[in-house]
Motif scaffolding. Structure first.
Motif, mmCIF file in Angstrom:
data_model
loop_
_atom_site.group_PDB
_atom_site.id
_atom_site.type_symbol
_atom_site.label_atom_id
_atom_site.label_comp_id
_atom_site.label_asym_id
_atom_site.label_seq_id
_atom_site.Cartn_x
_atom_site.Cartn_y
_atom_site.Cartn_z
ATOM 1 N N GLU A 95 34.265 44.594 58.239
ATOM 2 C CA GLU A 95 33.397 43.406 58.234
ATOM 3 C C GLU A 95 33.496 42.587 56.951
ATOM 4 O O GLU A 95 32.768 41.613 56.778
ATOM 5 C CB GLU A 95 31.937 43.830 58.441
ATOM 6 N N ILE A 96 34.371 42.966 56.027
ATOM 7 C CA ILE A 96 34.449 42.261 54.739
ATOM 8 C C ILE A 96 35.005 40.849 54.923
ATOM 9 O O ILE A 96 35.660 40.546 55.921
ATOM 10 C CB ILE A 96 35.313 43.040 53.721
ATOM 11 N N ALA A 97 34.756 40.000 53.934
ATOM 12 C CA ALA A 97 35.283 38.626 53.929
ATOM 13 C C ALA A 97 35.925 38.377 52.563
ATOM 14 O O ALA A 97 35.315 37.798 51.664
ATOM 15 C CB ALA A 97 34.150 37.635 54.187
ATOM 16 N N PRO A 98 37.168 38.852 52.371
ATOM 17 C CA PRO A 98 37.806 38.759 51.054
ATOM 18 C C PRO A 98 38.221 37.344 50.686
ATOM 19 O O PRO A 98 38.343 36.466 51.552
ATOM 20 C CB PRO A 98 39.039 39.657 51.197
ATOM 21 N N LEU A 99 38.426 37.142 49.388
ATOM 22 C CA LEU A 99 39.014 35.895 48.929
ATOM 23 C C LEU A 99 40.377 35.730 49.589
ATOM 24 O O LEU A 99 41.031 36.717 49.946
ATOM 25 C CB LEU A 99 39.180 35.906 47.406
ATOM 26 N N LEU A 100 40.811 34.483 49.710
ATOM 27 C CA LEU A 100 42.060 34.185 50.416
ATOM 28 C C LEU A 100 43.155 33.735 49.453
ATOM 29 O O LEU A 100 42.877 33.381 48.297
ATOM 30 C CB LEU A 100 41.805 33.093 51.462
ATOM 31 N N ILE A 101 44.380 33.733 49.937
ATOM 32 C CA ILE A 101 45.502 33.233 49.142
ATOM 33 C C ILE A 101 45.189 31.804 48.715
ATOM 34 O O ILE A 101 44.707 30.993 49.502
ATOM 35 C CB ILE A 101 46.810 33.307 49.962
ATOM 36 N N GLY A 102 45.409 31.510 47.439
ATOM 37 C CA GLY A 102 45.099 30.193 46.881
ATOM 38 C C GLY A 102 43.781 30.162 46.123
ATOM 39 O O GLY A 102 43.558 29.284 45.297
ATOM 40 N N GLU A 103 42.899 31.135 46.399
ATOM 41 C CA GLU A 103 41.641 31.214 45.660
ATOM 42 C C GLU A 103 41.860 31.998 44.370
ATOM 43 O O GLU A 103 42.885 32.649 44.192
ATOM 44 C CB GLU A 103 40.556 31.866 46.524
ATOM 45 N N LYS A 104 40.873 31.926 43.473
ATOM 46 C CA LYS A 104 40.978 32.599 42.171
ATOM 47 C C LYS A 104 40.171 33.886 42.145
ATOM 48 O O LYS A 104 39.074 33.945 42.688
ATOM 49 C CB LYS A 104 40.448 31.687 41.056
ATOM 50 N N ILE A 105 40.713 34.890 41.456
ATOM 51 C CA ILE A 105 39.940 36.105 41.189
ATOM 52 C C ILE A 105 38.916 35.738 40.116
ATOM 53 O O ILE A 105 39.265 35.150 39.087
ATOM 54 C CB ILE A 105 40.865 37.242 40.683
ATOM 55 N N PRO A 106 37.630 36.046 40.330
ATOM 56 C CA PRO A 106 36.594 35.673 39.355
ATOM 57 C C PRO A 106 36.838 36.314 37.987
ATOM 58 O O PRO A 106 37.377 37.415 37.889
ATOM 59 C CB PRO A 106 35.309 36.215 39.977
ATOM 60 N N ASP A 107 36.422 35.610 36.954
ATOM 61 C CA ASP A 107 36.591 36.090 35.586
ATOM 62 C C ASP A 107 35.393 36.951 35.201
ATOM 63 O O ASP A 107 34.349 36.442 34.799
ATOM 64 C CB ASP A 107 36.742 34.909 34.624
ATOM 65 N N ILE A 108 35.553 38.241 35.350
ATOM 66 C CA ILE A 108 34.472 39.197 35.092
ATOM 67 C C ILE A 108 34.903 40.125 33.962
ATOM 68 O O ILE A 108 36.085 40.348 33.749
ATOM 69 C CB ILE A 108 34.137 39.964 36.399
ATOM 70 N N THR A 109 33.943 40.672 33.248
ATOM 71 C CA THR A 109 34.216 41.620 32.167
ATOM 72 C C THR A 109 34.107 43.046 32.709
ATOM 73 O O THR A 109 33.113 43.394 33.344
ATOM 74 C CB THR A 109 33.207 41.405 31.023
ATOM 75 N N LEU A 110 35.138 43.856 32.459
ATOM 76 C CA LEU A 110 35.158 45.252 32.891
ATOM 77 C C LEU A 110 35.453 46.156 31.704
ATOM 78 O O LEU A 110 35.643 45.665 30.594
ATOM 79 C CB LEU A 110 36.223 45.448 33.978
ATOM 80 N N LYS A 111 35.525 47.471 31.941
ATOM 81 C CA LYS A 111 35.809 48.416 30.855
ATOM 82 C C LYS A 111 37.110 49.168 31.107
ATOM 83 O O LYS A 111 37.445 49.490 32.247
ATOM 84 C CB LYS A 111 34.658 49.413 30.695
ATOM 85 N N THR A 112 37.814 49.465 30.011
ATOM 86 C CA THR A 112 39.049 50.238 30.086
ATOM 87 C C THR A 112 38.721 51.728 30.068
ATOM 88 O O THR A 112 37.564 52.119 29.866
ATOM 89 C CB THR A 112 39.956 49.938 28.873
ATOM 90 N N ALA A 113 39.761 52.546 30.213
ATOM 91 C CA ALA A 113 39.591 54.002 30.145
ATOM 92 C C ALA A 113 39.083 54.430 28.772
ATOM 93 O O ALA A 113 38.459 55.473 28.617
ATOM 94 C CB ALA A 113 40.907 54.697 30.465
#
Length: 198
Positions: free
Chosen positions: A28-46
């Motif tokens: 049931e997911i609705a993923p981003l599509l080709i041509g859209e941008k991955i949001p700029d979010i802050t994550l953590k490394t190992a």
């Protein structure tokens, strides 16, 4: 006029709630599509360092992988296959970044177990998988595992295993999304896609 305004506001509220609702299943997911941008979010490394996604993406084209966690044997097999194909992928001008709900210390375990040299990132709160549209409500039997591996940050969300190919501006050039977590893109197909995108 008041009635029209009420209907308009009620419709807006329904749309906003629908966008915030987490799908009950992977289909049931609705993923981003080709041509859209991955949001700029802050994550953590190992290593528990904070990183901004756009800073990583702007370095070079990216193979962005979302996996369920180091506890998932299908994910581990996929991560190992990517590690084996890493030289080919690097030679084509790409970097590999893999993201899961696992806490940073659990990423370390996965790195060592699967002999991974590429970047693993923690989305333990599920912010990125929700923003990308690949989060769904985990089945009950997975919730305690997710909770333990995210160190309590996530008790109910899983990402649908996915691979996105991005340019340095974070635009999606290709995507492979597998609602059946047992199926992953083969490295041969991925390398073929990357070769054709050059």
């Amino acid at each position: 006029m008041k009635k029209l305004l009420f209907i308009f506001l009620a419709t807006l509220s329904t749309i906003a709630n629908a966008q915030n609702t987490i799908p009950k299943s992977a289909t049931e997911i609705a993923p981003l599509l080709i041509g859209e941008k991955i949001p700029d979010i802050t994550l953590k490394t190992a290593e528990n360092a904070v990183v901004k996604l756009s800073d990583l993406f702007k370095k070079k084209k990216t193979v962005l992988v979302f996996y369920r966690g180091g506890w998932c044997p299908y994910c581990n097999a996929h991560l190992q296959a990517l590690a084996e194909a890493e030289k080919q992928i690097l030679d084509l001008g790409y970097q590999i970044i893999a993201i899961s709900p696992d806490a940073p210390e659990n990423l370390k375990i996965t790195e060592e177990k699967d002999k991974i040299k590429y970047t693993l990132l923690s989305d333990s709160k599920g912010e990125l998988i929700k923003a990308v549209g690949i989060a769904y409500e985990a089945p009950e039997n997975y919730k305690s595992v997710i909770n333990v591996h995210s160190k309590g940050d996530n008790t109910s969300l899983l990402p649908v295993p996915s691979v996105f190919v991005l340019n340095p501006e974070s635009d999606i050039l290709f995507e492979y999304i597998a609602p059946d977590f047992k199926h992953r893109i083969t490295t041969d197909l991925l390398v073929s896609v990357l070769t054709n995108l050059k």
